[in-house]
Design a protein around this motif. Structure first.
Motif, PDB file in Angstrom:
ATOM      1  N   SER A 195       0.759  -1.225   0.115  1.00  0.00           N
ATOM      2  CA  SER A 195      -0.095   0.117   0.036  1.00  0.00           C
ATOM      3  C   SER A 195       1.024   1.396  -0.090  1.00  0.00           C
ATOM      4  N   ALA A 196       1.883   1.374   0.403  1.00  0.00           N
ATOM      5  CA  ALA A 196       2.862   2.507   0.705  1.00  0.00           C
ATOM      6  C   ALA A 196       3.246   3.122  -0.689  1.00  0.00           C
ATOM      7  N   THR A 197       3.400   2.347  -1.860  1.00  0.00           N
ATOM      8  CA  THR A 197       3.524   2.956  -3.008  1.00  0.00           C
ATOM      9  C   THR A 197       2.477   4.072  -3.540  1.00  0.00           C
ATOM     10  N   ALA A 198       1.390   3.585  -3.092  1.00  0.00           N
ATOM     11  CA  ALA A 198       0.412   4.671  -3.476  1.00  0.00           C
ATOM     12  C   ALA A 198       0.050   5.774  -2.324  1.00  0.00           C
ATOM     13  N   SER A 199       0.316   5.292  -0.831  1.00  0.00           N
ATOM     14  CA  SER A 199      -0.066   6.327   0.001  1.00  0.00           C
ATOM     15  C   SER A 199       1.263   7.304   0.281  1.00  0.00           C
ATOM     16  N   CYS A 200       2.184   7.048  -0.256  1.00  0.00           N
ATOM     17  CA  CYS A 200       3.468   8.069  -0.469  1.00  0.00           C
ATOM     18  C   CYS A 200       3.036   9.235  -0.969  1.00  0.00           C
ATOM     19  N   VAL A 201       2.212   8.968  -2.253  1.00  0.00           N
ATOM     20  CA  VAL A 201       2.017   9.988  -2.884  1.00  0.00           C
ATOM     21  C   VAL A 201       0.894  10.896  -2.213  1.00  0.00           C
ATOM     22  N   LEU A 202      -0.099  10.176  -1.518  1.00  0.00           N
ATOM     23  CA  LEU A 202      -1.215  11.007  -0.554  1.00  0.00           C
ATOM     24  C   LEU A 202      -0.475  11.976   0.526  1.00  0.00           C
ATOM     25  N   MET A 203       0.700  11.271   1.112  1.00  0.00           N
ATOM     26  CA  MET A 203       1.154  12.055   1.989  1.00  0.00           C
ATOM     27  C   MET A 203       1.934  13.233   1.845  1.00  0.00           C
ATOM     28  N   GLN A 204       2.076  13.554   0.591  1.00  0.00           N
ATOM     29  CA  GLN A 204       2.479  14.724  -0.071  1.00  0.00           C
ATOM     30  C   GLN A 204       1.570  15.474  -0.459  1.00  0.00           C
ATOM     31  N   ASN A 205       0.047  15.036  -0.209  1.00  0.00           N
ATOM     32  CA  ASN A 205      -1.161  15.839  -0.896  1.00  0.00           C
ATOM     33  C   ASN A 205      -1.535  15.700  -2.147  1.00  0.00           C
ATOM     34  N   ALA A 206      -0.420  14.774  -2.861  1.00  0.00           N
ATOM     35  CA  ALA A 206      -0.708  14.631  -4.291  1.00  0.00           C
ATOM     36  C   ALA A 206      -1.533  13.559  -4.510  1.00  0.00           C
ATOM     37  N   ILE A 207      -1.895  12.886  -5.852  1.00  0.00           N
ATOM     38  CA  ILE A 207      -3.032  12.129  -6.270  1.00  0.00           C
ATOM     39  C   ILE A 207      -2.568  10.997  -6.806  1.00  0.00           C
ATOM     40  N   PRO A 208      -2.510   9.641  -6.319  1.00  0.00           N
ATOM     41  CA  PRO A 208      -2.232   8.540  -6.960  1.00  0.00           C
ATOM     42  C   PRO A 208      -3.243   8.102  -8.083  1.00  0.00           C
ATOM     43  N   VAL A 209      -2.668   7.916  -9.547  1.00  0.00           N
ATOM     44  CA  VAL A 209      -3.492   7.373 -10.647  1.00  0.00           C
ATOM     45  C   VAL A 209      -3.134   6.064 -10.896  1.00  0.00           C
ATOM     46  N   PHE A 210      -4.020   5.278 -10.796  1.00  0.00           N
ATOM     47  CA  PHE A 210      -3.591   3.902 -10.969  1.00  0.00           C
ATOM     48  C   PHE A 210      -3.488   3.509 -12.331  1.00  0.00           C
ATOM     49  N   ALA A 211      -2.397   2.874 -13.096  1.00  0.00           N
ATOM     50  CA  ALA A 211      -2.331   2.308 -14.352  1.00  0.00           C
ATOM     51  C   ALA A 211      -2.348   0.728 -14.123  1.00  0.00           C
ATOM     52  N   ASP A 212      -2.592   0.174 -15.122  1.00  0.00           N
ATOM     53  CA  ASP A 212      -2.493  -1.365 -15.032  1.00  0.00           C
ATOM     54  C   ASP A 212      -1.346  -1.986 -15.177  1.00  0.00           C
TER      55      ASP A 212
END
Ligand SMILES: *Cc1c(COP(=O)(O)O)cnc(C)c1O
Length: 433
Positions: free
Chosen positions: A108-125
């Protein structure tokens, strides 16, 4: 000869639990840790300008050794890969309003590290071969707000790093590698973790080498390295007091305490020396398992791409229900009943977690998803990444038996259990009804 399955009351293939000593810790670590304890300096850090801002002797030694091993200019240690990932996103100067492309199949940290900087994770397949980001899907996910591609070298195999790097270059984005699972893996003679602007290693106790908790970020950029130093150690109190960092605009640089202790660093120095040996063992066991499973067409062994190596943090299999006539669930249940370490799926695609479904991270007002600086519109709907969903919900099976201190014996037990199951399909199919 047909043996009764443990699931149906027979004897299991394996009765003992697997060893918990999955990393090689010996007198080298023990002596080094004792030396630190006796020195009285359990950490060498101080959040002030000067020598100690960069940590004590073991931290520096560990960083020098990592830089040397990976052939990069800088290695900066952290107290976890998660803090390293967060710092990498900060060092990439990503913040509110920005998007980072990430895979959904990862820790999960691969995506939450983006949220930690108040930025948005966009998921690609992801794709079926490497289970890493699919370059076409990445290309389609790029928007005017995209700042970086954060790829994961999953299970021990590099993702399509060359292709992802060229997409990043073409669109003026940074490539960052989450290499927590693939230390020592290579493509075209180059180590995974060194293709991007930054590569993040983990030293947590599940990983191939460990310090209990810990992480290291690799980079060839002096500016990025300096930013990482500042983020790791309360950078805001150093800025303005040190001409060492005068060329970075730091007035709004938030730092944390993401420092590694001298004890952990002392362990890490010796762990790194064991990495190649531990990987060789994983490869030997995994190659044997792949060879032995060739006769079972309902299981597809992991693919190693040409000119690449796999270091098998986990050994992933794809399961094809239509070729065996029983469900993945029953197969895995029967394997577990035989005493074999195995599980179905890896992690649920991350965007299906409540935080993404409900779009809340900070507070109760939907930040950063509904942050007024964010002008984009990203989706977290079911069906967003069909390959990731199919692999997780239908096909992937992972086992962690291909590692220290296991031997050929554990691999043979695994294969024997598969053979037992394939001799008892008639009985198992009855369980499905
Ligand atoms: C383990 C892991 C992490 C997090 O590592 P920590 O050191 O526990 O923070 C991040 N990404 C991936 C892919 C991992 O496997």
């Amino acid at each position: 000869m047909k043996e009764k399955l443990a699931l149906l009351g027979g004897n299991p293939v394996r009765r003992n639990s697997y060893s918990v000593h999955t990393t090689m810790i010996d007198s080298s670590e023990e002596e080094e840790v004792l030396a630190v304890l006796r020195s009285g300096h359990l950490s060498g850090f101080s959040a002030r300008p000067g020598e100690r801002f960069l940590g004590g002797p073991n931290v520096r030694r560990l960083e020098k050794d990592f830089a040397e091993y990976f052939g990069v200019d800088y290695a900066i240690s952290f107290n976890s890969a998660t803090s390293g990932l967060h710092s990498a996103i900060s060092a990439a100067q990503i913040g509110p309003g920005d998007e980072v492309i990430v895979p959904p199949t990862t820790m999960s940290a691969t995506a939450s590290c983006v949220l930690m900087q108040n930025a948005i994770p966009v998921f690609a397949d992801i794709e079926d071969e490497t289970f890493g980001l699919d370059p076409d899907s990445v290309e389609a996910a790029i928007t005017p707000y995209t700042k970086a591609i954060l790829t994961v070298n999953l299970f021990g195999h590099p993702s399509r790093l060359e292709e992802l790097k060229s997409i990043a270059d073409r669109h003026n984005l940074l490539l960052i590698e989450d290499n927590a699972q693939s230390p020592g893996a290579k493509c075209d003679g180059r180590l995974a973790g060194t293709f991007g602007e930054m590569g993040v290693q983990s030293l947590n106790y599940h990983k191939t080498i460990q310090t209990g908790e810990g992480g290291v970020v690799l980079t060839n950029s002096k500016r990025t390295a300096e930013h990482l130093h500042l983020v790791r150690n309360h950078g805001e109190v150093v800025v303005g007091h040190s001409d060492q960092y005068s060329d970075i605009d730091l007035t709004n640089l938030l730092g944390w305490n993401y420092r590694l202790s001298e004890i952990q660093a002392a362990i890490g120095i010796h762990q790194l020396r064991k990495l190649d040996g531990l990987n060789e063992l994983r490869i030997r066991l995994a190659d044997l398992l792949s060879e032995e499973l060739r006769d079972y067409d309902f299981l597809a062994s992991p693919i190693v791409r040409p000119n690449c190596s796999h270091v098998y943090y986990l050994y992933p299999l794809r399961f094809f229900r239509e070729r065996i006539g029983i469900s993945r669930e029953i197969f895995v249940k029967a394997m577990i009943a035989e005493g074999i370490s195995i599980s179905q799926g890896y992690v649920r695609p991350i965007y299906l977690e409540p935080m993404y479904q409900k779009r809340i991270a900070y507070g109760t007002r939907g930040c950063p998803f509904r942050c007024p600086w964010y002008k984009g519109m990203t989706s977290y709907e079911t069906g967003l990444c069909p390959t990731a969903e199919r692999l997780h919900f239908q096909e992937i099976i992972v086992t962690d038996i291909c590692k220290y201190p296991n031997t050929k014996k554990e691999v043979e037990e695994f294969v024997y259990a598969v053979q037992k199951i394939s001799h008892n399909l008639f009985e198992l199919r009855k369980l499905e009804d």
